[in-house]
Design a protein around this motif. Structure first.
Motif, PDB file in Angstrom:
ATOM      1  N   ILE A   1      59.748  47.099  32.231  1.00 19.10           N
ATOM      2  CA  ILE A   1      59.213  46.961  33.590  1.00 19.10           C
ATOM      3  C   ILE A   1      58.945  48.333  34.198  1.00 19.10           C
ATOM      4  O   ILE A   1      57.948  48.544  34.881  1.00 19.10           O
ATOM      5  N   PHE A   2      59.840  49.298  33.923  1.00 20.36           N
ATOM      6  CA  PHE A   2      59.784  50.593  34.594  1.00 20.36           C
ATOM      7  C   PHE A   2      58.501  51.359  34.285  1.00 20.36           C
ATOM      8  O   PHE A   2      57.745  51.727  35.192  1.00 20.36           O
ATOM      9  N   LEU A   3      58.232  51.610  33.012  1.00 18.50           N
ATOM     10  CA  LEU A   3      57.086  52.456  32.681  1.00 18.50           C
ATOM     11  C   LEU A   3      55.748  51.794  32.982  1.00 18.50           C
ATOM     12  O   LEU A   3      54.850  52.446  33.521  1.00 18.50           O
ATOM     13  N   PRO A   4      55.535  50.496  32.688  1.00 15.50           N
ATOM     14  CA  PRO A   4      54.266  49.866  33.066  1.00 15.50           C
ATOM     15  C   PRO A   4      54.037  49.817  34.574  1.00 15.50           C
ATOM     16  O   PRO A   4      52.945  49.461  35.013  1.00 15.50           O
ATOM     17  N   GLY A   5      55.049  50.163  35.360  1.00 17.67           N
ATOM     18  CA  GLY A   5      54.824  50.327  36.796  1.00 17.67           C
ATOM     19  C   GLY A   5      53.736  51.356  37.061  1.00 17.67           C
ATOM     20  O   GLY A   5      53.035  51.292  38.080  1.00 17.67           O
ATOM     21  N   TYR A   6      53.598  52.324  36.152  1.00 18.60           N
ATOM     22  CA  TYR A   6      52.502  53.300  36.248  1.00 18.60           C
ATOM     23  C   TYR A   6      51.149  52.595  36.237  1.00 18.60           C
ATOM     24  O   TYR A   6      50.257  52.894  37.032  1.00 18.60           O
ATOM     25  N   ASN A   7      50.990  51.640  35.323  1.00 22.81           N
ATOM     26  CA  ASN A   7      49.728  50.908  35.232  1.00 22.81           C
ATOM     27  C   ASN A   7      49.485  50.045  36.457  1.00 22.81           C
ATOM     28  O   ASN A   7      48.356  49.928  36.941  1.00 22.81           O
ATOM     29  N   MET A   8      50.546  49.427  36.980  1.00 24.63           N
ATOM     30  CA  MET A   8      50.406  48.652  38.204  1.00 24.63           C
ATOM     31  C   MET A   8      49.990  49.551  39.363  1.00 24.63           C
ATOM     32  O   MET A   8      49.130  49.196  40.182  1.00 24.63           O
ATOM     33  N   GLY A   9      50.591  50.730  39.434  1.00 23.89           N
ATOM     34  CA  GLY A   9      50.197  51.687  40.460  1.00 23.89           C
ATOM     35  C   GLY A   9      48.752  52.111  40.312  1.00 23.89           C
ATOM     36  O   GLY A   9      48.033  52.308  41.309  1.00 23.89           O
ATOM     37  N   TYR A  10      48.300  52.247  39.077  1.00 24.05           N
ATOM     38  CA  TYR A  10      46.907  52.625  38.826  1.00 24.05           C
ATOM     39  C   TYR A  10      45.965  51.534  39.327  1.00 24.05           C
ATOM     40  O   TYR A  10      44.913  51.825  39.922  1.00 24.05           O
ATOM     41  N   LEU A  11      46.337  50.276  39.095  1.00 19.47           N
ATOM     42  CA  LEU A  11      45.509  49.164  39.588  1.00 19.47           C
ATOM     43  C   LEU A  11      45.457  49.174  41.114  1.00 19.47           C
ATOM     44  O   LEU A  11      44.392  48.978  41.713  1.00 19.47           O
ATOM     45  N   LEU A  12      46.605  49.386  41.761  1.00 22.58           N
ATOM     46  CA  LEU A  12      46.618  49.456  43.219  1.00 22.58           C
ATOM     47  C   LEU A  12      45.780  50.628  43.724  1.00 22.58           C
ATOM     48  O   LEU A  12      45.088  50.514  44.744  1.00 22.58           O
ATOM     49  N   ALA A  13      45.848  51.745  42.998  1.00 18.55           N
ATOM     50  CA  ALA A  13      45.051  52.906  43.391  1.00 18.55           C
ATOM     51  C   ALA A  13      43.553  52.597  43.335  1.00 18.55           C
ATOM     52  O   ALA A  13      42.773  53.055  44.180  1.00 18.55           O
ATOM     53  N   GLN A  14      43.145  51.811  42.341  1.00 18.77           N
ATOM     54  CA  GLN A  14      41.743  51.404  42.249  1.00 18.77           C
ATOM     55  C   GLN A  14      41.340  50.579  43.476  1.00 18.77           C
ATOM     56  O   GLN A  14      40.264  50.771  44.047  1.00 18.77           O
ATOM     57  N   VAL A  15      42.220  49.671  43.879  1.00 22.79           N
ATOM     58  CA  VAL A  15      41.941  48.839  45.058  1.00 22.79           C
ATOM     59  C   VAL A  15      41.861  49.702  46.318  1.00 22.79           C
ATOM     60  O   VAL A  15      40.939  49.570  47.134  1.00 22.79           O
ATOM     61  N   PHE A  16      42.840  50.603  46.483  1.00 16.36           N
ATOM     62  CA  PHE A  16      42.853  51.462  47.659  1.00 16.36           C
ATOM     63  C   PHE A  16      41.616  52.375  47.689  1.00 16.36           C
ATOM     64  O   PHE A  16      41.049  52.637  48.743  1.00 16.36           O
ATOM     65  N   TYR A  17      41.218  52.859  46.523  1.00 18.56           N
ATOM     66  CA  TYR A  17      40.051  53.738  46.457  1.00 18.56           C
ATOM     67  C   TYR A  17      38.803  53.010  46.946  1.00 18.56           C
ATOM     68  O   TYR A  17      38.011  53.546  47.739  1.00 18.56           O
ATOM     69  N   LEU A  18      38.627  51.772  46.464  1.00 17.08           N
ATOM     70  CA  LEU A  18      37.462  50.989  46.893  1.00 17.08           C
ATOM     71  C   LEU A  18      37.507  50.733  48.398  1.00 17.08           C
ATOM     72  O   LEU A  18      36.471  50.680  49.071  1.00 17.08           O
ATOM     73  N   ALA A  19      38.721  50.578  48.933  1.00 16.33           N
ATOM     74  CA  ALA A  19      38.859  50.295  50.362  1.00 16.33           C
ATOM     75  C   ALA A  19      38.542  51.504  51.231  1.00 16.33           C
ATOM     76  O   ALA A  19      37.982  51.359  52.326  1.00 16.33           O
ATOM     77  N   PHE A  20      38.872  52.707  50.757  1.00 18.60           N
ATOM     78  CA  PHE A  20      38.724  53.902  51.587  1.00 18.60           C
ATOM     79  C   PHE A  20      37.519  54.766  51.227  1.00 18.60           C
ATOM     80  O   PHE A  20      37.190  55.695  51.976  1.00 18.60           O
ATOM     81  N   ALA A  21      36.866  54.491  50.101  1.00 21.58           N
ATOM     82  CA  ALA A  21      35.784  55.369  49.632  1.00 21.58           C
ATOM     83  C   ALA A  21      34.663  55.515  50.648  1.00 21.58           C
ATOM     84  O   ALA A  21      34.058  56.589  50.770  1.00 21.58           O
ATOM     85  N   SER A  22      34.355  54.482  51.409  1.00 25.64           N
ATOM     86  CA  SER A  22      33.232  54.521  52.347  1.00 25.64           C
ATOM     87  C   SER A  22      33.649  54.838  53.771  1.00 25.64           C
ATOM     88  O   SER A  22      32.840  54.763  54.699  1.00 25.64           O
ATOM     89  N   THR A  23      34.913  55.189  53.993  1.00 30.22           N
ATOM     90  CA  THR A  23      35.378  55.492  55.349  1.00 30.22           C
ATOM     91  C   THR A  23      35.232  56.979  55.643  1.00 30.22           C
ATOM     92  O   THR A  23      35.092  57.805  54.740  1.00 30.22           O
ATOM     93  N   GLY A  24      35.270  57.334  56.940  1.00 34.80           N
ATOM     94  CA  GLY A  24      35.202  58.734  57.332  1.00 34.80           C
ATOM     95  C   GLY A  24      33.832  59.338  57.104  1.00 34.80           C
ATOM     96  O   GLY A  24      32.819  58.640  56.976  1.00 34.80           O
ATOM     97  N   ALA A  25      33.796  60.673  57.036  1.00 34.03           N
ATOM     98  CA  ALA A  25      32.539  61.376  56.812  1.00 34.03           C
ATOM     99  C   ALA A  25      32.008  61.067  55.418  1.00 34.03           C
ATOM    100  O   ALA A  25      32.747  60.632  54.525  1.00 34.03           O
ATOM    101  N   GLU A  26      30.716  61.325  55.223  1.00 30.74           N
ATOM    102  CA  GLU A  26      30.095  61.031  53.933  1.00 30.74           C
ATOM    103  C   GLU A  26      30.780  61.802  52.808  1.00 30.74           C
ATOM    104  O   GLU A  26      31.011  63.006  52.905  1.00 30.74           O
ATOM    105  N   ASN A  27      31.114  61.076  51.736  1.00 28.98           N
ATOM    106  CA  ASN A  27      31.774  61.651  50.546  1.00 28.98           C
ATOM    107  C   ASN A  27      33.163  62.204  50.835  1.00 28.98           C
ATOM    108  O   ASN A  27      33.694  63.002  50.063  1.00 28.98           O
TER     109      ASN A  27
END
Length: 402
Positions: free
Chosen positions: A83-109
């Motif tokens: 469970i411990f080490l694959p937590g890295y992969n779960m975090g990576y999946l969450l990071a993908q979701v967060f990236y999509l959520a914030f990529a278009s916010t704020g100033a351009e790029n």
């Protein structure tokens, strides 16, 4: 490059000052570093803050690992390691979701700045959780045993050095050979993941013309496969042992290597199976490492061995790029990513299998510090793994502890 520095600083802090407050300090500093990264205005500022991030990353892994595993029931370790080490992969999946959520916010790029500000807030959850969770019982018992040993040294010695805790020198003197092996072993572990992952997205884009949506689907599904592999093989290691399970995982990965990297756009489901094998081996890695290192300084030794191995493997992408220069494609500046990644993975997996096969195993070695009254010098000789591979005495002690 700075991760071994963090492993040294915070690994020693975890062994001397305790797991709880070291973890809280690291998580607190993560807040400052993430906010600082989001505020960076020049490349030099960005690089400087990320260097500090590397120090913190190097320190977080060993403290999190010993917190998660050292006081757990012996027969549950494999599952919890999975469970411990694959937590890295779960975090990576969450990071993908967060990236999509914030990529278009704020100033351009510049949506990445808001992503980092948001990420800083996540550390608050870790701080609150760790504050409410008590200190490791094994650390408290080990601290008391160190105190007994150092008091005896003060009584029998004179001068300045008799008042300094030098137990680490005793451990390093007896553990240098095992430590050297662990650096090589975890260089192999990290090479296996870097070789199969670092250039995969570039290959999909440059060689096979995959768009963003297809790349995202493949990366997400492959990480899900990695999580499943880690969870499953962590449990299997309780039956087959640590070394045999790792070797089985690597042989599984070898079976899917060639087809995964050639015609990757159509064969990407096979890449999911390959990642299941690679991260299946990684699911066993934390508990295998914990069972091999000396318990007196397990946070320091485990963390530094892992991060030095990680540093060695950081050249993976450069090595593959150099090899790729010999296999150019018709398009200018392009090389055959699939072929290069396949042959490099074959070489890395072969070295990894050999390293695991020739190395030691201390299956079900007792990790919890018991209530025995032996001094710390006996810890170095009795707990340093002289009873390899689950000896009868070790096994009986384990059953009594459970």
């Amino acid at each position: 490059m700075l991760r071994p520095v963090g492993a040294t600083i915070f690994g020693l802090a975890g062994d001397y000052l305790g797991r709880k407050w070291t973890y809280i300090i690291i998580a607190t500093l993560f807040i400052a570093v993430e906010v600082g990264t989001g505020l960076a205005q020049t490349y030099s500022q960005f690089l400087g803050v990320r260097a500090l991030f590397g120090v913190l990353m190097g320190g977080m892994y060993p403290i999190a690992m010993v917190t998660a595993l050292e006081d757990q029931p012996t027969e549950a370790r494999g599952a919890l390691s999975g469970i411990f080490l694959p937590g890295y992969n779960m975090g990576y999946l969450l990071a993908q979701v967060f990236y999509l959520a914030f990529a278009s916010t704020g100033a351009e790029n510049e949506g990445w700045r808001n992503l980092l500000f948001f990420t800083a807030g996540l550390s608050v959850i870790l701080i609150v959780w760790r504050f409410l969770y008590p200190e490791s019982p094994s650390y408290l018992k080990l601290k008391e045993r160190k105190k007994i040993y150092n008091e005896k040294r003060k009584q029998t010695g004179t001068g300045f050095w008799s008042r300094i805790d030098l137990t680490i020198l005793k451990v390093l003197k007896t553990e240098w050979l095992m430590f050297s092996y662990l650096v090589v072993l975890y260089a192999c572990f990290n090479f296996a993941s870097h070789a199969s992952q670092d250039l995969y997205a570039s290959m999909l884009t440059n060689q096979y013309g995959a768009d963003l949506n297809l790349r995202t689907i493949i990366i997400v599904v492959s990480n899900i496969g990695a999580i499943i592999g880690g969870l499953f093989m962590g449990n299997v290691s309780e039956i087959l042992g640590r070394r045999l399970t790792i070797i089985v995982c690597l042989l599984w990965a070898v079976a899917f290597t060639w087809s995964s990297f050639n015609n990757a756009r159509e064969n990407w489901p096979l890449y999911v199976l390959l990642q299941g094998g690679v991260m299946g081996a990684w699911g066993v890695a934390p508990i295998h490492l914990m069972e091999l290192v000396n318990p007196t300084y397990r946070a320091f030794l485990a963390g530094l061995a892992y991060q030095l191995g990680n540093l060695i493997s950081s050249a993976s992408s450069t090595i593959q790029a150099r090899i790729g220069e010999n296999f150019p494609l018709e398009e200018e500046g392009m090389y055959d990513y699939g072929f290069v990644m396949a042959i490099f993975c074959f070489a890395v997996f072969a070295c990894h299998i050999l390293c695991v096969f020739l190395g030691p195993e201390r299956f079900h070695r007792e990790l919890r510090i018991t209530d025995r009254e032996e001094e710390i010098e006996n810890t170095s000789s009795k707990d340093d793994g002289s009873k390899d591979d689950g000896s009868k005495e070790n096994s009986s002690n384990t059953k009594k502890q459970i």
